[in-house]
Scaffold this motif. Structure first.
Motif, mmCIF file in Angstrom:
data_model
loop_
_atom_site.group_PDB
_atom_site.id
_atom_site.type_symbol
_atom_site.label_atom_id
_atom_site.label_comp_id
_atom_site.label_asym_id
_atom_site.label_seq_id
_atom_site.Cartn_x
_atom_site.Cartn_y
_atom_site.Cartn_z
ATOM 1 N N VAL A 24 37.339 44.144 40.873
ATOM 2 C CA VAL A 24 38.307 43.187 41.402
ATOM 3 C C VAL A 24 37.572 41.920 41.828
ATOM 4 C CG1 VAL A 24 40.054 42.772 43.178
ATOM 5 C CG2 VAL A 24 39.830 45.038 42.164
ATOM 6 N N LYS A 25 38.108 40.762 41.389
ATOM 7 C CA LYS A 25 37.508 39.475 41.745
ATOM 8 C C LYS A 25 37.707 39.223 43.239
ATOM 9 C CE LYS A 25 38.518 37.419 37.262
ATOM 10 N NZ LYS A 25 39.330 36.419 36.550
ATOM 11 N N PRO A 26 36.728 38.590 43.873
ATOM 12 C CA PRO A 26 36.851 38.292 45.309
ATOM 13 C C PRO A 26 38.086 37.438 45.593
ATOM 14 C CG PRO A 26 34.618 37.825 44.532
ATOM 15 C CD PRO A 26 35.445 38.140 43.326
ATOM 16 N N GLY A 27 38.835 37.822 46.629
ATOM 17 C CA GLY A 27 40.024 37.089 47.027
ATOM 18 C C GLY A 27 41.272 37.458 46.249
ATOM 19 N N LYS A 28 41.170 38.357 45.279
ATOM 20 C CA LYS A 28 42.318 38.739 44.443
ATOM 21 C C LYS A 28 42.740 40.187 44.706
ATOM 22 C CE LYS A 28 42.040 35.105 41.478
ATOM 23 N NZ LYS A 28 42.959 34.418 40.653
ATOM 24 N N GLU A 29 42.251 40.766 45.785
ATOM 25 C CA GLU A 29 42.488 42.189 46.060
ATOM 26 C C GLU A 29 43.968 42.544 46.118
ATOM 27 O OE1 GLU A 29 40.452 40.223 47.833
ATOM 28 O OE2 GLU A 29 38.475 41.086 47.519
ATOM 29 N N THR A 30 44.808 41.661 46.640
ATOM 30 C CA THR A 30 46.230 41.973 46.803
ATOM 31 C C THR A 30 47.070 41.533 45.613
ATOM 32 O OG1 THR A 30 46.594 39.894 47.975
ATOM 33 C CG2 THR A 30 46.083 41.832 49.317
ATOM 34 N N ASN A 31 46.478 40.857 44.666
ATOM 35 C CA ASN A 31 47.185 40.369 43.487
ATOM 36 C C ASN A 31 47.501 41.547 42.564
ATOM 37 O OD1 ASN A 31 48.098 39.034 41.222
ATOM 38 N ND2 ASN A 31 46.486 37.492 41.271
ATOM 39 N N ASP A 32 48.705 41.554 41.961
ATOM 40 C CA ASP A 32 49.092 42.626 41.048
ATOM 41 C C ASP A 32 48.821 42.281 39.590
ATOM 42 O OD1 ASP A 32 49.938 44.311 43.061
ATOM 43 O OD2 ASP A 32 51.997 43.560 43.021
ATOM 44 N N ASP A 33 48.369 41.057 39.330
ATOM 45 C CA ASP A 33 48.103 40.608 37.966
ATOM 46 C C ASP A 33 46.827 41.245 37.426
ATOM 47 O OD1 ASP A 33 48.326 39.220 35.623
ATOM 48 O OD2 ASP A 33 47.532 37.345 36.413
ATOM 49 N N ILE A 34 46.840 41.563 36.138
ATOM 50 C CA ILE A 34 45.674 42.193 35.518
ATOM 51 C C ILE A 34 44.465 41.249 35.501
ATOM 52 C CG2 ILE A 34 46.168 41.532 33.144
ATOM 53 C CD1 ILE A 34 45.355 44.514 32.473
ATOM 54 N N SER A 35 44.717 39.933 35.600
ATOM 55 C CA SER A 35 43.615 38.968 35.569
ATOM 56 C C SER A 35 42.774 39.016 36.841
ATOM 57 C CB SER A 35 44.154 37.551 35.359
ATOM 58 O OG SER A 35 44.903 37.143 36.478
ATOM 59 N N LYS A 36 43.183 39.842 37.816
ATOM 60 C CA LYS A 36 42.374 39.960 39.036
ATOM 61 C C LYS A 36 41.096 40.758 38.780
ATOM 62 C CE LYS A 36 44.144 44.150 41.308
ATOM 63 N NZ LYS A 36 44.781 44.634 42.522
ATOM 64 N N TYR A 37 41.025 41.432 37.626
ATOM 65 C CA TYR A 37 39.852 42.247 37.315
ATOM 66 C C TYR A 37 38.853 41.488 36.452
ATOM 67 C CZ TYR A 37 42.565 46.186 38.994
ATOM 68 O OH TYR A 37 43.292 47.034 39.775
ATOM 69 N N ARG A 38 37.599 41.711 36.724
ATOM 70 C CA ARG A 38 36.508 41.210 35.887
ATOM 71 C C ARG A 38 35.881 42.436 35.242
ATOM 72 N NH1 ARG A 38 33.433 38.370 39.486
ATOM 73 N NH2 ARG A 38 34.443 36.466 38.818
ATOM 74 N N PRO A 39 35.972 42.536 33.904
ATOM 75 C CA PRO A 39 35.387 43.716 33.256
ATOM 76 C C PRO A 39 33.867 43.615 33.203
ATOM 77 C CG PRO A 39 36.328 42.256 31.627
ATOM 78 C CD PRO A 39 36.632 41.661 32.957
ATOM 79 N N ILE A 40 33.197 44.612 33.716
ATOM 80 C CA ILE A 40 31.741 44.699 33.664
ATOM 81 C C ILE A 40 31.407 45.794 32.664
ATOM 82 C CG2 ILE A 40 29.626 45.102 34.992
ATOM 83 C CD1 ILE A 40 31.154 42.640 35.920
#
Length: 133
Positions: A24-40
């Motif tokens: 999860v990207k910093p500051g996007k923890e409560t966002n429901d959008d899939i773009s909140k994730y950074r794939p590692i």
């Protein structure tokens, strides 16, 4: 082993599998959008070394044969966005001093191909969406 892979133009199948962990990207923890994730992705160590061997070989070829345009800044070592802006500023100032007209067009193509139909790009044919193209 790597020289053998280069000679045979092969990349072992086992090196192609990766483990992907969504962070999860910093500051996007409560966002429901899939773009909140950074794939590692975790790639096989041997594949990572081979990747470095390939990159170093390609970069050596590029910089010893010098096929790059002198105005290439992106993907060029020791040349940054700031260098490009300084070159543009210098060009504009020089042109203005000569009394020439200068026009600058900025084209931002970020995410420009995200909505494209990828199979048509790969084969070079127009997309099929039911209508005649």
């Amino acid at each position: 082993m790597y020289n053998g892979c280069l000679r045979m133009a092969c990349f072992p199948r086992i090196w192609k599998s990766v483990k992907i962990i969504p962070i999860v990207k910093p500051g996007k923890e409560t966002n429901d959008d899939i773009s909140k994730y950074r794939p590692i992705s975790f790639i096989n160590k041997a594949a990572k070394v081979f990747e470095k061997v390939l990159i170093n070989g390609i970069m050596h070829h590029i910089y010893t044969s010098n096929p790059m345009c002198k105005n290439q800044y992106r993907f060029t070592p020791q040349r940054s966005r700031e260098d490009a802006m300084m070159a543009l500023t210098h060009f504009v100032q020089k042109s203005i001093n000569k009394g020439q007209l200068v026009e600058v067009i900025n084209l931002n193509v970020k995410r420009a191909f995200d909505a494209n139909w990828w199979p048509s790009l790969l084969v070079g044919s127009p997309p099929y969406r039911g209508e005649q193209v």
